[in-house]
Design a protein around this motif. Structure first.
Motif, PDB file in Angstrom:
ATOM      1  N   SER A   1      40.185  42.159  48.331  1.00 32.06           N
ATOM      2  CA  SER A   1      41.212  41.697  47.405  1.00 32.06           C
ATOM      3  C   SER A   1      42.615  42.131  47.825  1.00 32.06           C
TER       4      SER A   1
ATOM      5  N   ALA B   1      42.042  38.232  50.460  1.00 31.45           N
ATOM      6  CA  ALA B   1      41.706  37.434  49.278  1.00 31.45           C
ATOM      7  C   ALA B   1      42.722  36.335  48.967  1.00 31.45           C
TER       8      ALA B   1
ATOM      9  N   ILE C   1      41.510  32.431  48.745  1.00 31.21           N
ATOM     10  CA  ILE C   1      41.572  31.690  47.481  1.00 31.21           C
ATOM     11  C   ILE C   1      42.455  30.464  47.629  1.00 31.21           C
TER      12      ILE C   1
ATOM     13  N   GLN D   1      45.478  39.284  41.797  1.00 31.03           N
ATOM     14  CA  GLN D   1      44.066  39.013  41.575  1.00 31.03           C
ATOM     15  C   GLN D   1      43.711  39.238  40.106  1.00 31.03           C
TER      16      GLN D   1
ATOM     17  N   TYR E   1      34.984  33.103  39.274  1.00 30.80           N
ATOM     18  CA  TYR E   1      35.368  33.380  40.652  1.00 30.80           C
ATOM     19  C   TYR E   1      36.250  32.252  41.192  1.00 30.80           C
ATOM     20  N   ARG E   2      35.699  31.485  42.107  1.00 35.04           N
ATOM     21  CA  ARG E   2      36.442  30.408  42.757  1.00 35.04           C
ATOM     22  C   ARG E   2      35.542  29.187  42.843  1.00 35.04           C
TER      23      ARG E   2
ATOM     24  N   ALA F   1      42.461  31.327  39.456  1.00 37.47           N
ATOM     25  CA  ALA F   1      40.996  31.412  39.416  1.00 37.47           C
ATOM     26  C   ALA F   1      40.501  30.164  38.705  1.00 37.47           C
TER      27      ALA F   1
END
Length: 400
Positions: free
Chosen positions: A110, A114, A118, A142, A157-158, A286
């Motif tokens: 993260s 991350a 993302i 995050q 999450y994603r 997210a």
């Protein structure tokens, strides 16, 4: 040669010519060959062409944080050297007994890769394109988002799948922020509008959040659970976190009421950002996917006071050619079933199954090697195929 023999020879020649014409290749010239013709990707690029002078990507997010890559690389190399020199860890790894902390790995990820990961996932799902047009941002902040369902945490999450029954109430959201900062959090659905094309429903909007404490922010729109209509497939539920430079007055769009009014929930993230672009900066992202479940039937009737919409494709009935006395190159049993009543065929399959079913005895065990069991020599080919399907549980047999 006699007259009758000549006529017979002519008839044979005409019959052979007709058979050759009937069974010749039916391929048609469908256009240019694959090496010359344009691919589907090239044709789609032509159709959806955008002038790069007008349409170009713009970064609207937070500036990239400054990182000392040399120092980070040196620390990582030193850490790896220490691990390699540790005999105890090497022994545990060789015996598959080395404990690995997933929390430490997640925290390290993260803080490093991350945001870029993302961002790539969001581009793949078309989130930036559908919400911000040609703009994009890198989510450097995050968010830890969890729904509470049956005393269990359901994380966001994603792009993971969360059912509507698991997202009935607003989730718990935590994110690390500097002191004395303001934030805005929104939850939007760009795929589920029931009336307007290319419109969204705003499911949650909280502004003026102090220091990341969502509960202390001002609610602009109460939380509304996802309600994807039956037959529309998966829909994206997107959380976006904005950083505020100053406090915002949301009274012009505020709509806090217990009754759900979908007309007032019609929303455009693009227009919302354009209205406050001098104050808001996208910082976190997210999202999850959701589709219809049985709990939504009650929601539509009780909360929205409307009949539940169901989207189904009405397939046209298949075209069946007029029946012939002597169809060539047609399977006998399949050809005959085309012109029979479906109910009668289903009845025959059911009767055939009931003949082998005894109310007080166990059913016969299936054949261990179905293809190894021989057929009688007098069994016709079409019946062999039907028996083979029944043994292997292929096709219509599975319905009964």
């Amino acid at each position: 040669m006699s007259f009758s023999a000549t006529c017979l020879l002519k008839k044979q020649n005409r019959l052979l010519t007709a058979m050759n014409v009937r069974h010749r290749s039916q391929r048609r010239n469908l256009g240019k060959p694959p090496g010359i013709a344009k691919t589907l990707e090239e044709r789609m690029e032509e159709m959806n062409f955008k002038d790069p002078k007008i349409h170009f990507k713009v970064d609207i997010g937070l500036p990239t944080p400054q990182r000392d890559k040399k120092t980070e690389t040196a620390k990582r190399i030193e850490f790896i050297k220490k691990l390699k020199c540790n005999a105890e860890l090497e022994k545990l790894a060789r015996n598959n007994e080395l404990p690995v902390s997933l929390d430490e790995i997640s925290n390290d990820w993260s803080k490093t890769n991350a945001p870029l990961h993302i961002k790539k996932v969001a581009e793949y799902y078309g989130i930036f394109e559908h919400l911000f047009g040609d703009a994009y941002f890198t989510p450097y902040v995050q968010m830890d988002i969890n729904y509470d369902y049956n005393s269990k945490k359901v994380p966001v999450y994603r792009g993971n799948i969360i059912k509507p029954i698991e997202a009935l109430s607003c989730p718990e959201i935590h994110f690390e922020t500097p002191e004395n900062t303001l934030w805005t959090l929104m939850l939007t659905n760009p795929d589920g509008h029931l009336q307007k094309e290319n419109s969204e429903y705003i499911h949650w909007l909280v502004g003026n959040i102090p220091d990341g404490e969502v509960n202390k922010g001002k609610t602009v729109f109460n939380y509304l659970q996802p309600f994807p209509a039956k037959g529309t497939g998966y829909q994206r539920m997107i959380f976006i976190l904005y950083k505020q430079s100053t406090e915002i007055d949301f009274s012009s769009i505020k709509s806090v009421s217990e009754k759900v009014d979908l007309a007032k929930r019609t929303f455009s993230t693009f227009d919302f950002y354009r209205s406050y672009e001098d104050i808001l900066t996208p910082a976190g992202l997210a999202f999850y996917q959701t589709d219809w479940d049985n709990s939504l039937t009650k929601f539509y009737h009780d909360q929205l006071s409307m009949q539940e919409p169901i989207y189904e494709y009405d397939f046209p009935s298949p075209y069946i050619k007029p029946q012939k006395w002597f169809p060539l190159k047609e399977p006998f049993n399949l050809y005959m079933d085309k012109y029979r009543d479906e109910k009668q065929i289903a009845k025959e399959f059911l009767i055939r199954k009931l003949r082998k079913t005894h109310p007080f005895q166990k059913p016969e065990p299936p054949l261990k090697y179905p293809n190894a069991v021989p057929f009688k020599k007098t069994t016709p080919s079409w019946l062999k195929l039907e028996m083979k399907k029944e043994r292997l549980r292929w096709g219509r047999v599975n319905d009964y």
